[in-house]
Design a protein around this motif. Structure first.
Motif, PDB file in Angstrom:
ATOM      1  N   SER A  55     -20.928  22.343  56.916  1.00 49.41           N
ATOM      2  CA  SER A  55     -19.513  22.693  56.844  1.00 49.41           C
ATOM      3  C   SER A  55     -19.292  24.153  56.503  1.00 49.41           C
ATOM      4  O   SER A  55     -18.206  24.691  56.744  1.00 49.41           O
ATOM      5  CB  SER A  55     -18.807  21.811  55.813  1.00 49.41           C
ATOM      6  OG  SER A  55     -19.287  22.088  54.498  1.00 49.41           O
ATOM      7  N   ASN A  80     -14.620  27.494  58.850  1.00 48.24           N
ATOM      8  CA  ASN A  80     -14.390  26.090  59.217  1.00 48.24           C
ATOM      9  C   ASN A  80     -13.294  25.463  58.368  1.00 48.24           C
ATOM     10  O   ASN A  80     -12.426  24.748  58.876  1.00 48.24           O
ATOM     11  CB  ASN A  80     -15.685  25.294  59.064  1.00 48.24           C
ATOM     12  CG  ASN A  80     -16.763  25.748  60.028  1.00 48.24           C
ATOM     13  OD1 ASN A  80     -16.472  26.237  61.115  1.00 48.24           O
ATOM     14  ND2 ASN A  80     -18.016  25.606  59.632  1.00 48.24           N
ATOM     15  N   TYR A  81     -13.326  25.719  57.069  1.00 50.01           N
ATOM     16  CA  TYR A  81     -12.303  25.160  56.181  1.00 50.01           C
ATOM     17  C   TYR A  81     -10.940  25.798  56.436  1.00 50.01           C
ATOM     18  O   TYR A  81      -9.909  25.116  56.362  1.00 50.01           O
ATOM     19  CB  TYR A  81     -12.715  25.342  54.722  1.00 50.01           C
ATOM     20  CG  TYR A  81     -13.788  24.386  54.284  1.00 50.01           C
ATOM     21  CD1 TYR A  81     -13.475  23.105  53.835  1.00 50.01           C
ATOM     22  CD2 TYR A  81     -15.133  24.756  54.323  1.00 50.01           C
ATOM     23  CE1 TYR A  81     -14.471  22.226  53.433  1.00 50.01           C
ATOM     24  CE2 TYR A  81     -16.131  23.879  53.921  1.00 50.01           C
ATOM     25  CZ  TYR A  81     -15.791  22.611  53.480  1.00 50.01           C
ATOM     26  OH  TYR A  81     -16.781  21.740  53.096  1.00 50.01           O
ATOM     27  N   GLN A 285     -17.823  20.860  64.844  1.00 51.23           N
ATOM     28  CA  GLN A 285     -17.980  21.690  63.653  1.00 51.23           C
ATOM     29  C   GLN A 285     -16.769  21.559  62.736  1.00 51.23           C
ATOM     30  O   GLN A 285     -16.866  21.772  61.524  1.00 51.23           O
ATOM     31  CB  GLN A 285     -18.221  23.160  64.046  1.00 51.23           C
ATOM     32  CG  GLN A 285     -16.984  23.944  64.451  1.00 51.23           C
ATOM     33  CD  GLN A 285     -16.569  23.664  65.875  1.00 51.23           C
ATOM     34  OE1 GLN A 285     -17.268  22.951  66.592  1.00 51.23           O
ATOM     35  NE2 GLN A 285     -15.453  24.234  66.307  1.00 51.23           N
ATOM     36  N   ARG A 286     -15.607  21.189  63.317  1.00 47.31           N
ATOM     37  CA  ARG A 286     -14.430  20.975  62.479  1.00 47.31           C
ATOM     38  C   ARG A 286     -14.587  19.723  61.622  1.00 47.31           C
ATOM     39  O   ARG A 286     -14.043  19.647  60.521  1.00 47.31           O
ATOM     40  CB  ARG A 286     -13.189  20.841  63.351  1.00 47.31           C
ATOM     41  CG  ARG A 286     -12.905  22.040  64.242  1.00 47.31           C
ATOM     42  CD  ARG A 286     -11.821  21.711  65.235  1.00 47.31           C
ATOM     43  NE  ARG A 286     -11.580  22.803  66.173  1.00 47.31           N
ATOM     44  CZ  ARG A 286     -10.853  22.684  67.272  1.00 47.31           C
ATOM     45  NH1 ARG A 286     -10.306  21.510  67.568  1.00 47.31           N
ATOM     46  NH2 ARG A 286     -10.668  23.716  68.075  1.00 47.31           N
ATOM     47  N   THR A 288     -17.223  18.603  60.148  1.00 43.42           N
ATOM     48  CA  THR A 288     -18.049  18.809  58.956  1.00 43.42           C
ATOM     49  C   THR A 288     -17.193  19.243  57.773  1.00 43.42           C
ATOM     50  O   THR A 288     -17.375  18.753  56.652  1.00 43.42           O
ATOM     51  CB  THR A 288     -19.124  19.856  59.235  1.00 43.42           C
ATOM     52  OG1 THR A 288     -18.505  21.089  59.658  1.00 43.42           O
ATOM     53  CG2 THR A 288     -20.069  19.380  60.334  1.00 43.42           C
ATOM     54  N   ALA A 289     -16.253  20.143  58.030  1.00 44.70           N
ATOM     55  CA  ALA A 289     -15.342  20.564  56.959  1.00 44.70           C
ATOM     56  C   ALA A 289     -14.269  19.520  56.714  1.00 44.70           C
ATOM     57  O   ALA A 289     -13.902  19.247  55.571  1.00 44.70           O
ATOM     58  CB  ALA A 289     -14.715  21.913  57.313  1.00 44.70           C
TER      59      ALA A 289
END
Length: 320
Positions: A55, A80-81, A285-286, A288-289
């Motif tokens: 993340s 990402n966050y 990948q979004r 994961t956060a």
């Protein structure tokens, strides 16, 4: 002059050997159990650690290399966050606004079953009325009904109401988007009540009968007994079920998607997370956060109620 050494009886030697062997086996079993527990804990923790590390990794690194390469090539970012919480476009994230929807769905969906189930469990345990046992058996049997089988009847109930012999008994639920939370509350309450009544009934029925009789002799009514005696004693059971129900509703996708829809006004976090992966699932990948954003509240709830949860699980296991 030699002295004879006393001999130990054969039976005593056998008992000592068996006792020593039992101690050795007990130590080996305890060590084996500890090692197995450690291996299981590691096996469960490693994927979570990998998800957490991913993340914070850049998008190109997530899609091209494994998370374990971070030890040889450490690259971290908060992009990402930032994209998940305050996404640049409506399709990239903006989970901050969906937190309110999840809380608006989850909190009443936990409180309503707790209140109704506690009252019903007390009545089934300590109030004598005709058909009590058959009613309890019917409630217990409702646990085997799959959730999916109840979705169509509930949808029909919300859309057309209830009509008996041509008479409209209950009207249709003609709700706008902002009012569809009531449908989700109703659905989650219906699905949770059988298990909640069964669980709380087992706790309430095990309360000392002398305590109830003493309260009745003092002139206490059923509402007062329930409020002043039963509720404080079943707090661990209420907390245990509340944690289970909270985690179930917070992580639910099916019920919320069907009854609340996918609009921004009513959609919870789970619906938004399912959309964030993209139409082809290549924007993971979004997730994961987003996964760690979504577990913050359940983690806080579990840690704050952990002592009650453990007491609720162990209640009734040891008497005296």
């Amino acid at each position: 002059m030699t002295t004879a050494t006393p001999t130990v009886p054969t039976g005593a030697q056998a008992i000592r050997k068996s006792t020593a062997a039992g101690r050795v086996r007990k130590r080996l079993n305890s060590r084996t159990a500890t090692l197995v527990s450690i291996v299981i804990a590691i096996a469960w923790t490693v994927p979570t650690v990998g998800l957490f590390v991913s993340s914070f990794r850049p998008e190109n690194e997530i899609k091209t290399t494994g998370w374990w390469t971070v030890f040889s090539n450490p690259q971290f970012t908060l992009e990402n966050y930032q994209e998940v919480l305050f996404g640049r476009s409506s399709s990239s994230g903006q989970l901050a606004s969906y937190f309110i929807n999840s809380l608006a769905i989850t909190i009443p969906s936990v409180l309503f079953p707790l209140a109704f189930a506690a009252l019903a469990a007390y009545a089934l345990a300590w109030i004598n009325f005709r058909g009590r046992d058959w009613l309890y058996i019917a409630i217990f049997a409702l646990q085997i009904v799959p959730l999916q089988m109840a979705l169509v009847p509930l949808l029909r109930f919300f859309s057309t109401g209830v009509t008996i012999a041509g008479v409209q008994v209950l009207p249709a639920w003609d709700l706008v988007d902002e009012q569809k939370f009531a449908q989700v509350w109703f659905a989650h309450t219906c699905f949770a009540l059988p298990f909640a009544v069964f669980l709380l009934h087992n706790f309430i029925s095990q309360l000392p009968a002398d305590l109830m009789e003493a309260a009745r002799v003092d002139g206490a009514t059923h509402p007062r007994i329930f409020r002043t005696i039963v509720l404080p004693l079943i707090t661990p059971a209420l907390a245990a079920f509340g944690i289970f129900q909270f985690l179930w509703v917070w992580n639910d996708l099916l019920v919320a998607l069907i009854f609340a829809g996918g609009g921004n006004e009513t959609a919870p976090l789970t619906v938004r997370l399912a959309e964030m992966a993209g139409s082809r699932g290549n924007e993971w990948q979004r997730l994961t956060a987003g996964a760690f954003v979504s577990i913050v509240v359940p983690l806080i709830v579990f840690l704050s109620l952990q002592r009650y949860f453990v007491r609720g699980l162990l209640a009734g296991s040891v008497k005296g």
